[in-house]
Structure formats: structure tokens, C-alpha cells
Design a protein around this motif. Sequence first.
Motif: not given
Length: 178
Positions: A105, A117, A119, A128, A130
Amino acid sequence: MRTRLPIIPIFFAFIVSNMAFGQTSKVVSGSTNFKVKYVLGTCDGTFDAPKGEAVFNEKSPENAFFNIDIAANTFKTGNNSRDKDMKSEKYFDVEKYPNIHFKSTKVEKKSGKYEATGKLTIRDVTKTVTLPFEAKKNSDGTYSLSSTFEVNRLDYKVGTKDWKLKDVVTVDLKAVIK
């Protein structure tokens, strides 16, 4: 009579921005390795290379995008009994959930490295995360991407709490995109 001339500059602007910010690429090769500690030491294993699409250009990481799958049924540790167990409902449940999926995203550059970052979906759990990664442009125009990160398997319902098997798995993901 309506003219279609205003559409032409918009079309060219779209084309130029895609050339400047990166183009959609496919993952053409790579590897997915993992390590997890257990009572007898460390279990090393692999999945097949990730597959999917990516948009990346080191000059504009904010426009990057990753949509990647790893086939869960390609799990291998060199122990057929363990591999069969890991593919079962108790762990990855590969019949019901054939892919591990990551869709970014946001991508940004921090301290000389990159972070994606997005899903991460394993089984029926999406969180979520990173993921740190490095990117190197190759002489043929491809990019080599690599990321090492940790995943708590219990967060994704991969097995249950067990004194014989640690919860945190270290993943080493490599991909070449073209």
C-alpha cells in the motif's frame, strides 16, 4: 461536433508518468527461504520463488507497488513427513489457502534502504506489515530485490503454541523483476 483533443494530452501524460516512475514488471526469478528454531536446532526450508507483479524505480519509490504470491504447497524442508504435516490443516492448510499473498500500500526509502508496507495474508489472516528490502538495478535493466523479515506464525494461525517449535520464523525473500 465534440473534439477528442483534450484526451490526447492526458494519455501522453499517463504514458510519460509510467516511464518516469517505473513500469509494471513481472517477477521472473527468485527464492523464498525460511528458518525457524525448534527443540533440536534450526529447521531450514524453502518455498518456490515468489510470483506476481511489481512497479519499481529507485528514483521514485513512492510510486512503487508489489502484488506477490508464494505457493504455500511448495513448502520443503527435506523431511517428507514434516513437509506433509506443514501442508495440512494444522499449519498452512494448502488445500484451502493455496497462496501466501503480499500487496503493498506504500513504499518509501529510509536510511538508504526501502520499506514496503502492505497487507500480508497467510491462511485466512491478513495483517498490515512493513517489510524492509534492498533493491539493485542490474545491467540488463532488471531489479534484484531482497528482503529479510520475521513473522510470528501464531499471528497467522500457522500451528499452535508448542514448546518444541518457536513462534517466530525468519524469511529471506529474493526476487528479480523485469
